[in-house]
Scaffold this motif. Structure first.
Motif, PDB file in Angstrom:
ATOM      1  N   THR A 190      47.248  34.086  43.232  1.00  0.00           N
ATOM      2  CA  THR A 190      46.545  32.933  42.158  1.00  0.00           C
ATOM      3  C   THR A 190      46.366  31.682  43.220  1.00  0.00           C
ATOM      4  O   THR A 190      46.991  31.466  44.148  1.00  0.00           O
ATOM      5  N   ILE A 191      45.035  31.065  43.047  1.00  0.00           N
ATOM      6  CA  ILE A 191      44.709  29.786  43.569  1.00  0.00           C
ATOM      7  C   ILE A 191      44.556  28.901  42.563  1.00  0.00           C
ATOM      8  O   ILE A 191      44.213  29.014  41.190  1.00  0.00           O
ATOM      9  N   TYR A 220      38.005  39.257  41.012  1.00  0.00           N
ATOM     10  CA  TYR A 220      38.145  38.277  40.093  1.00  0.00           C
ATOM     11  C   TYR A 220      39.014  38.934  38.933  1.00  0.00           C
ATOM     12  O   TYR A 220      38.749  40.051  38.321  1.00  0.00           O
ATOM     13  N   SER A 309      43.402  34.002  38.917  1.00  0.00           N
ATOM     14  CA  SER A 309      44.210  34.944  39.656  1.00  0.00           C
ATOM     15  C   SER A 309      43.048  36.114  39.875  1.00  0.00           C
ATOM     16  O   SER A 309      42.138  36.354  39.301  1.00  0.00           O
ATOM     17  N   PHE A 310      43.426  36.885  41.067  1.00  0.00           N
ATOM     18  CA  PHE A 310      42.700  37.900  41.609  1.00  0.00           C
ATOM     19  C   PHE A 310      43.435  39.158  41.705  1.00  0.00           C
ATOM     20  O   PHE A 310      44.792  39.239  41.377  1.00  0.00           O
ATOM     21  N   ARG A 313      46.057  40.208  46.779  1.00  0.00           N
ATOM     22  CA  ARG A 313      46.369  39.115  47.624  1.00  0.00           C
ATOM     23  C   ARG A 313      45.108  38.572  48.623  1.00  0.00           C
ATOM     24  O   ARG A 313      44.866  37.520  48.890  1.00  0.00           O
ATOM     25  N   ALA A 316      42.555  36.634  46.858  1.00  0.00           N
ATOM     26  CA  ALA A 316      42.920  35.255  46.638  1.00  0.00           C
ATOM     27  C   ALA A 316      42.788  34.403  47.821  1.00  0.00           C
ATOM     28  O   ALA A 316      42.298  33.163  47.801  1.00  0.00           O
ATOM     29  N   THR A 333      39.498  24.172  45.852  1.00  0.00           N
ATOM     30  CA  THR A 333      40.475  25.251  45.916  1.00  0.00           C
ATOM     31  C   THR A 333      41.794  24.905  46.691  1.00  0.00           C
ATOM     32  O   THR A 333      41.825  24.342  47.888  1.00  0.00           O
TER      33      THR A 333
END
Length: 507
Positions: A190-191, A220, A309-310, A313, A316, A333
């Motif tokens: 998540t970012i 995404y 969230s992606f 990792r 993200a 971001t």
């Protein structure tokens, strides 16, 4: 400062260390302190009280040996990577201090002491010698022995750089190993996206959905909008404090039977036990939290910020480091903090207020650093007995007593300066919390950076310059002589500054 004053300071600090070690050795074995000294055992349910014995009241240094004998793998499993890094800092400091100590004591101090710039060599009067006789200022002008100092300086720099590289490489590899061996955490996928531009066609949530679905269609996953919940956060904070207080009461068998009146401030009303009283208040708070959560869900006052969230990792990380917009103030971001690490009070600030707050904090930090020159100058005045008598003649009779003079010039400056320094970290943490950081760890990191620069300024600049000015105050009358005066006074003053921070560590 004379050598006997330095030895007095060292002796007092050693006695204090022995006293603190003794108190810790005794207090850690008392059942009433088990929550403080063994919280992990309490959390795991392994703590138990034993019968009274005389051994509880006697200090036992065995815990020091066991602490140092702990292997790195055992420390990693018990305290995590932070504990390993903390111990590596200690070992790194011991390596540097050992090397510097050997070079300084065996090479530099004898060379400086046999110089004739300040006084003649007289080993019989060594305890009453000024520490200036052990500094580089005691070497004659143009002495060839200065090359020893230059070589020692370059050698020390090379050794420190080598150890720093070795430690940084070791800790980095350890961190990577721990990262790959641990289970993936939700915040790693998540970012945080801030300053989402307003759209006339829909809500901020629709803008986030369309933006990341268009530019990151394969990675995404979803997003969660941040809503204004200032009142809810206050209720949750109060509930956490009350829950902690209730837990402490339940863990204490004697406190469970304490009672109070249920009315205002416990002045009137029916008598109830504290456990029941706080339990009822906690139930009311939980009900208020649920009602506020319902109100937030219905109102849904979205802010221009979202957790995105992606699927991986890597996805993200890619979205985090790619510039999302030509406007640097939009689609900003950041790394998403862990859920328990989020700092909400300054979470809702937009770009301009955060930028202004950072500027204000920088100015406030500079002002605090400059104001700290006042206690530093006062401390340097105490460290110079001759100057102290000159400015405060009524102390002349007291300073004639050897032990009193050694305590005032050798130990009191360190004590006063460290007392002033103890208030700096909390102030820096308050400053950092005003800069718009969204996690407690970022606030603590920023505060540590400020304290580091503050300490460097006071050790290597303010302390030395104020001490030099105190010892040669007349140089202010002729500005053209300032460089020459400082070149003579500063080398002899450096040993005083280092003594204050080495023999009475700050934090």
């Amino acid at each position: 400062m004379i050598l006997s004053a330095l030895l007095t300071s060292v002796g007092i600090n050693l006695l204090l260390c022995i006293l603190f070690f003794t108190l810790y050795s005794i207090l850690r074995k008392q059942p009433s302190n088990i929550d403080v000294y063994a919280p992990r055992l309490v959390a795991e349910g392994k703590a138990h009280s034993s019968a009274f014995s005389l051994e509880r009241l006697l200090p036992s240094p065995g815990w020091v040996r066991r602490a140092w004998q702990l292997s790195e793998d055992e420390l990693l499993s018990a305290a995590g990577l932070d504990g390993v890094v903390f111990m590596r800092i200690f070992t790194f400091s011991l390596k540097i201090f050992s090397f510097m100590g050997l070079v300084g004591i065996l090479i530099l101090l004898p060379i400086n002491y046999v110089g004739k710039q300040l006084n003649a060599f007289d080993i019989s009067d060594l305890p009453n010698k000024s520490l200036d006789a052990f500094s580089i200022s005691n070497l004659e002008d143009g002495s060839k022995r200065l090359w020893v100092h230059f070589v020692a300086l370059y050698l020390a720099t090379g050794v420190v750089c080598y150890f720093l590289y070795h430690e940084y490489r070791y800790i980095s590899l350890k961190r990577l190993d721990l990262f790959y061996s641990s289970k993936p955490q939700p915040h790693q996928f998540t970012i945080l996206v801030r300053s989402i531009p307003k759209s006339s066609e829909g809500t901020s949530s629709d803008s986030v959905e369309s933006f990341f679905a268009e530019y990151y269609p394969s990675i995404y996953l979803s997003h969660t909008m941040v809503c204004r919940t200032s009142k809810l956060q206050g209720l949750i904070t109060d509930a956490k404090k009350l829950y902690k207080k209730l837990t402490d009461l339940k863990s204490d068998a004697h406190a469970q039977h304490k009672s109070r009146r249920s009315g205002f401030l416990g002045l009137w009303g029916q008598k109830v036990t504290l456990v029941d009283h706080y339990g009822k208040k906690l139930e009311d708070l939980e009900e208020n939290v649920r009602m506020e959560q319902s109100d937030v869900s219905l109102a849904r006052e979205e802010l221009p910020e979202a957790f995105v969230s992606f699927k991986t990792r890597y996805g993200a990380s890619t979205a985090l480091h790619i510039k999302q917009s030509d406007n640097p103030a939009e689609w900003v971001t950041e790394i998403a903090p862990e859920p328990s690490d989020v700092y909400w009070p300054f979470f809702y600030a937009t770009f301009l207020p955060r930028w202004i707050s950072k500027l204000i904090v920088i100015v406030a930090t500079i002002i605090l650093t400059l104001l700290f020159l006042i206690p530093v100058a006062f401390v340097q005045g105490l460290a110079n007995a001759s100057q102290l008598v000159k400015w405060l003649p009524f102390l002349k009779g007291i300073l004639t007593i050897a032990f009193v003079s050694q305590v005032i010039t050798g130990y009191l400056p360190s004590l006063i300066l460290q007392w002033f320094l103890s208030i700096v970290p909390p102030i820096m943490k308050i400053f950092s919390s005003m800069q718009g950081y969204i996690s407690n760890s970022e606030i603590e990191k920023s505060a540590c950076t400020k304290v580091l620069w503050f300490t460097i300024w006071n050790v290597f600049f303010a302390n030395v310059l104020t001490g030099s000015a105190f010892s040669t105050f007349q140089f202010f009358l002729d500005f053209k002589d300032i460089p020459q005066t400082l070149a003579i006074a500063v080398p002899g003053q450096v040993q005083m500054s280092l003594r204050i921070y080495l023999f009475f560590p700050s934090f």
